[in-house]
Write an enzyme that holds these catalytic residues in place. Structure first.
Site, PDB file in Angstrom:
ATOM      1  N   HIS A   1       6.129  -4.082  -5.474  1.00 44.11           N
ATOM      2  CA  HIS A   1       5.866  -4.760  -3.939  1.00 44.11           C
ATOM      3  C   HIS A   1       7.111  -4.950  -3.319  1.00 44.11           C
ATOM      4  O   HIS A   1       7.142  -4.291  -1.956  1.00 44.11           O
ATOM      5  CB  HIS A   1       5.119  -6.300  -4.193  1.00 44.11           C
ATOM      6  CG  HIS A   1       4.572  -6.675  -2.723  1.00 44.11           C
ATOM      7  ND1 HIS A   1       5.557  -7.733  -2.243  1.00 44.11           N
ATOM      8  CD2 HIS A   1       3.593  -6.293  -2.141  1.00 44.11           C
ATOM      9  CE1 HIS A   1       4.736  -7.947  -1.138  1.00 44.11           C
ATOM     10  NE2 HIS A   1       3.841  -7.249  -1.200  1.00 44.11           N
TER      11      HIS A   1
ATOM     12  N   CYS B   1       2.884  11.297  -1.312  1.00 53.66           N
ATOM     13  CA  CYS B   1       3.239  10.217  -0.641  1.00 53.66           C
ATOM     14  C   CYS B   1       3.798   9.118  -1.513  1.00 53.66           C
ATOM     15  O   CYS B   1       3.880   7.910  -0.684  1.00 53.66           O
ATOM     16  CB  CYS B   1       1.814   9.803   0.283  1.00 53.66           C
ATOM     17  SG  CYS B   1       0.807   9.363  -0.660  1.00 53.66           S
TER      18      CYS B   1
HETATM   19  C1  PEP Z   1       1.685   6.294  -5.306  1.00 51.71           C
HETATM   20  O1  PEP Z   1       0.898   5.782  -6.559  1.00 51.71           O
HETATM   21  O2  PEP Z   1       2.550   7.030  -5.402  1.00 51.71           O
HETATM   22  C2  PEP Z   1       1.188   5.755  -3.850  1.00 51.71           C
HETATM   23  C3  PEP Z   1       1.598   6.220  -3.064  1.00 51.71           C
HETATM   24  O3  PEP Z   1       0.271   4.600  -3.851  1.00 51.71           O
HETATM   25  P1  PEP Z   1       0.785   3.225  -4.106  1.00 51.71           P
HETATM   26  O4  PEP Z   1       2.125   3.259  -4.301  1.00 51.71           O
HETATM   27  O5  PEP Z   1       0.109   2.360  -3.021  1.00 51.71           O
HETATM   28  O6  PEP Z   1       0.005   2.921  -5.548  1.00 51.71           O
END
Ligand code: PEP
Ligand code: MG
Length: 517
Positions: free
Chosen positions: A98, A475
């Site tokens: 986080h 992403c």
């Molecule tokens: C990921 O898992 O790479 C992602 C972009 O989602 P999060 O970090 O919100 O789990």
């Protein structure tokens, strides 16, 4: 005289961080000796007085103080305090937990996972490097190296100089990869546009509920006992979401916007303190004991592998209904306002691992979206795609592409689940892996091209075999790491998406990848 190509190739993209974030005064830092080290989770330098709670960070800032927020770990309740602080230092957590993800999104300095700290939150003290620190003591932290220093080290502000824009313009001429941003607020989206982002590749919709004024309705949704209760909570959430989405579409001037449906790790969102539990109970007209029972029942041993992502929509389809309405209504309003724009929302389903699972959610989205579009008597295109972040999704990408209109690799989770390392806890033992020369890098920061990369390569090939025009992006946090960007170029992704301040790094790395080919 150097050519534009040579100029673009000469710069190490990682050095751009120094132009975009505050740094320590060069003379002062040479003399300083770190007293400890954590993970270089979000670049920049920060110096301030130690505070231990988000509320104190806000209050002290209001009183004109500069503060560094020191926490065991952060959670959504800390967001306002994180914003108020110059920098954030956490004892626990990794490169994708986080504190790291949120700080990077805000462009704020963060050192995470400093296991050497012995923390006593209750008494507002900690020890590090043999010294006991208390509230109000000065601390300096460097999010680019992970170093922690006792006392004051002066910082100098970021300064983007004249040539920066020109080099970026040259880079843009050569790169094939598009560069989007991970942005959850209009403010982040605007910043990313200034830094050259060509769309939003990831809007984490659960991050839109961090503020104190909103988190209550989100918690009411999580702690509902019945579908009816949940619908009431969702009805309160809908206008927030719709308004945020409208602002995001506006901020992007008609560029693509990928909105990911809710993916909240539940342990991050349930109330933790007695006061918060009492407030929630009062707002829901339930006894405190009932809220505590619900929180207990929501407890998961592995929350990151738990009831999140599309699994929430399978158990509570009304969540997908609400989010679809919010996205499509927002897009309709913005499209009506800007006749020349082609607002085309991309709805992204997280944590998919199976074709039928994806189709279950997609069917809800398509049904609701088409109803909204018909009712508005407007032409609006939209796409429904999936994140590829569970190994099974990569293995079954050919099938999933029968329904998914785009893929976006969530390499934070894909790394977590491919290695079987918890993204929040791996820091505890990764140090030994570097010492033993088993790993050279943190796989959550630099993409593991051999293993995770193999899954990605296969998924792109299989996806394209089924749906030749499928567009594919990334992403996860790797989308802003230069060597990972180069890999994404090589395997034929269409775009990378990263936090706003890493957009220039990705632009340059993408250009270098194209030139080196
Ligand atoms: C990921 O898992 O790479 C992602 C972009 O989602 P999060 O970090 O919100 O789990
Ligand atoms: Mg994920």
């Amino acid at each position: 005289m150097r050519t534009e190509e040579e100029a673009v190739l000469m710069i190490d993209p990682r050095n751009l961080d120094t132009l975009l974030h505050p740094q320590f005064d060069a003379v002062a830092i040479k003399k300083a000796k770190p007293i400890g080290r954590g993970l270089a989770a979000s670049p920049g330098a920060a110096c301030g007085k130690i505070v231990f709670t988000a509320a104190d960070a806000k209050e002290w800032k209001k009183a004109g103080e500069k503060v560094v927020l020191v926490r065991l770990e952060t959670s959504p309740e800390d967001i306002e305090g994180m914003k108020a602080a110059e920098g954030i230092l956490t004892v626990r957590g990794g490169m994708t937990s986080h504190a790291a993800v949120v700080a990077r999104g805000m462009g704020e300095c963060c050192v995470s996972g400093c296991q050497e700290i012995v923390m006593d939150e209750e008494n507002k003290t900690f020890t590090l490097g043999g010294k006991a620190f208390k509230e109000g003591d000065w601390l300096s932290i460097d999010g680019s190296t992970g170093n922690i220093y006792d006392g004051v080290i002066p910082t100098v502000d970021a300064s983007i100089v004249g040539e920066f824009g020109r080099i970026m313009m040259w880079a843009d001429k050569f790169r094939k990869l598009k560069v989007r941003t991970n942005a959850d607020t209009p403010r982040d989206a605007k910043k990313a546009r200034e830094l050259g982002a060509e769309g939003i590749g990831l809007c984490r919709t659960e991050h839109m509920f961090f503020s104190q004024s909103r988190i209550m309705s989100f918690r009411q949704m999580i702690c509902s006992d019945t579908v009816e209760e949940r619908r009431i909570a969702l009805a309160k959430i809908l206008p927030y979401q719709q308004d945020d989405f409208e602002q995001l579409f506006e901020a992007l001037d008609g560029q693509p916007v990928t909105i990911r449906f809710l993916d909240p790790p539940l342990h991050e969102f349930v109330p933790h303190t007695e006061d918060e539990i009492a407030l929630l109970a009062k707002s829901m007209h339930k006894p405190i004991s009932r809220i505590k029972d619900i929180i207990d029942s929501l407890h998961e041993f592995n929350p990151m592998m738990g009831h999140r992502g599309c699994r929430l929509c399978v158990t509570y389809p009304e969540i997908a209904v609400m989010q679809t309405k919010a996205v499509i209504r927002a897009a309709i309003n913005v499209q009506k306002k800007h006749k020349g724009w082609n607002v085309k929302p991309e709805i992204m389903i997280p944590l998919t691992g199976d074709l039928k699972e994806f189709k279950f959610v997609k069917d809800i989205v398509v049904h609701v979206a088409n109803e909204e579009i018909q009712a508005a008597e407007i032409k609006l295109n939209y796409e429904v795609g999936t994140m590829i972040e569970v190994p099974r999704a990569a293995l079954c990408a050919g099938e999933i592409a029968e329904e998914a209109e785009f893929f976006c690799f969530g390499t934070n989770d894909l790394t977590q689940m491919t290695f079987g390392f918890s993204r929040d806890d791996a820091g505890k033992f990764l140090g030994a892996y570097y010492d033993q020369k088993i790993f050279e890098n943190d796989p959550f920061a630099k993409l593991d091209q051999v293993g995770v990369g193999k899954l990605m390569k296969m998924a792109v090939a299989d996806g394209k075999a089924t749906r030749p025009k499928i567009h594919c992006g990334i992403c996860g946090e790797h989308g802003g790491d230069p060597t990972s960007v180069e890999f994404c170029h090589r395997i034929g992704l269409n775009y990378v998406s990263c936090s706003p301040y890493r957009v220039p790094i990705a632009r340059l790395a993408a250009a270098q990848a194209a030139l080196r080919k």
